[in-house]
Design an enzyme around this catalytic site. Sequence first.
Site, mmCIF file in Angstrom:
data_model
loop_
_atom_site.group_PDB
_atom_site.id
_atom_site.type_symbol
_atom_site.label_atom_id
_atom_site.label_comp_id
_atom_site.label_asym_id
_atom_site.label_seq_id
_atom_site.Cartn_x
_atom_site.Cartn_y
_atom_site.Cartn_z
ATOM 1 N N GLU A 156 -43.510 -5.812 -56.915
ATOM 2 C CA GLU A 156 -43.159 -4.851 -57.953
ATOM 3 C C GLU A 156 -42.265 -5.515 -58.995
ATOM 4 O O GLU A 156 -41.674 -6.579 -58.767
ATOM 5 C CB GLU A 156 -42.428 -3.637 -57.351
ATOM 6 C CG GLU A 156 -43.279 -2.812 -56.406
ATOM 7 C CD GLU A 156 -42.606 -1.522 -55.972
ATOM 8 O OE1 GLU A 156 -43.228 -0.458 -56.096
ATOM 9 O OE2 GLU A 156 -41.445 -1.583 -55.512
ATOM 10 N N ASP A 178 -35.711 2.583 -60.593
ATOM 11 C CA ASP A 178 -35.810 1.368 -61.406
ATOM 12 C C ASP A 178 -35.282 1.528 -62.829
ATOM 13 O O ASP A 178 -35.598 2.516 -63.508
ATOM 14 C CB ASP A 178 -37.276 0.935 -61.546
ATOM 15 C CG ASP A 178 -37.985 0.778 -60.224
ATOM 16 O OD1 ASP A 178 -37.354 1.007 -59.172
ATOM 17 O OD2 ASP A 178 -39.174 0.450 -60.238
#
Length: 650
Positions: free
Chosen positions: A350, A103
């Site tokens: 998420e 990420d």
Amino acid sequence: MLSAMTDHNDLPVPGRRRALTSLLAAGTVAGTVGSSLRLTGNASAADEPPKDTLTSHGHQPSNAHIEPADQPGANNKPVIRTQSDYFYRPSIHFSPPTGFMNDPNGLIFDGQTYHLYYQYDPTSPYAGRVHWGHATSTDLYTWQDQPIAIDQTAAGEAYTGCVVLDRNNVSGLFPPRKPEASAAAPATPTATQAAVQALAPELRKTTSDTPYAPDKMPALGPNEGAPFGSVYAPPNGAETHAAPPALPPMPGGLVAIYTRATPQSQTQYIAWSPDGGQHYIDYDHNPILNIGVNSFRDPKVFWHEASGKWIMVVVSARAHKVLFYGSIDLLHWMHLSSFGPAGLFGVDYECPNLIELDIEGDEKGKRWVLFVSVNPGGPLGGSVTQYFVGDFDGERFTPDNTVIGLTDFAKDSYAMQVYDSMPDNKAVYFAWFGNWQYCEEVPNRSWRGLMTLPRRMSLRRDEMNWLRLVQRPYGLEAFRGEKIPFKVDRIAAQSGVQVALPTGTAIELLLTVTVDERSNPQPDGEQGRAGRFVIVFSNGQGESLSIGFDAFSSQLWLDRGDLRGFSQPFFTERFSTPLIANSRRFSLRLVLDACALELFANDGLSVATALVFPANPLTTLGLQATNTGATIEELALYPLRKTMDRPTAV
């Protein structure tokens, strides 16, 4: 008193902003550690949503994806640097020097420098032992590696989070600044120092000169068979860290809000940077937010001008809820509302992002868009990002309807994060270029993970009057080389044209095509009822990567199934998306950079992000028409200048 102000049922509560201000002001006046911890640090704090509204699953797994690097002895396994590490390394997309990256974190423009932090395992090419890697840029393409900014500690791994500019030190984290001493005149460099400075650009080069197929590349000499090396320097050991320009004098500075994660707990931490974002120091009284579950992560914080407070968007992942909190000092947070479950079923929510986007066209105006990544559970398998269009009033997000959009019609864009403090409030983001189904098995071994191109976002109404997300590469034009000669106006039925591609170079293709109308649109085998137009990247070994348009159904497809560099059960080979119904015209902007393929159809209304792994270089670009001709209204092919100082095939 706190429980009376808490919005357990997500109903409007009058005076919440007034209550929040009074509460936090009282905490500041009291000035005691104990009071601040009672307000924000405990799972039993009354301003948190009750657990039974978040989940009915009891003890939750912390992640929906496994982390091999966290397993005992994982780092003892030798990891060999292979020729694939060079062949599949992109030249304009960001990738880590070594190790595993996922990420994007802490995306912020501090007024002089773009910061890219990212989830990073510096010890192996697998997820786990998560730190914050860091790179800086002045153009979002040419990146300078920086030291790790946030470490894994005894308190846990450093999961996803964000960075904001606390310009006025409202957090009180920054010590008072000492008066600036008058700068001394710089010393004249010695002859040796001057020579080193002059040679520095050459000393940092790490690329080879000749492209090879992975199976034709020569051995790597002394590195062959060597275990995985240090991640804190490039493979040749040269030092490339360079401090970003210092922030202008101000009371505060850069503040990170992120998740500390252990198998038992996920809580929100805050840290401040004493050196313009190079390193972060954890607050002594962390965590600042803890709701007592181990699936609570990925805070994204932004300043909401209309309500005069900081907003945190964070997920209770396994409960499929997005939680909204408010603060005026970044330390004390009050629960404002919750959103969800909504959209895809999936397993975990998420990486939420909430941003106000411009509407293109005559309508003008702005709308709020909430992005939520879901893993696993994408329609094509694994990771996906969904979005909702609606309103945000400073406390709650209200979607326009029950319709959700997906950011991508392929499956390799995930965990997007929007840049904070962009010039002119531009909405620009990076996403992780990968999918949890196969990201730890791809053929490159010493490094894994890359970022998409930076993309600018807006909204536009489609032919059905839905507000849809529009995505375009941001600033890419500045890196185009001289146009590759390739002029075509017409392609007759059952014919095609080809052009040779520069080997080992990223390329950009711009194309607008109208497929001729057939007088008798009957089924015609693999030709399509109304004709098809196909873009094919190929090589002499029989591999091909194709992107095609079917004029009868007005659909676009992407086919990576004829590439032989990687195969895995979840590595889906083909994708498609509808474009404009009953239209025989389409436009396409395409970027191909080693293992990275990005498609932007119809001026960014439909986007595909796909990893591609040919076994040998794709050396030819072909344009083909099937059972009807096509008119080429626009055709431009550019090489893209290499921006990443990484060892690649060229």
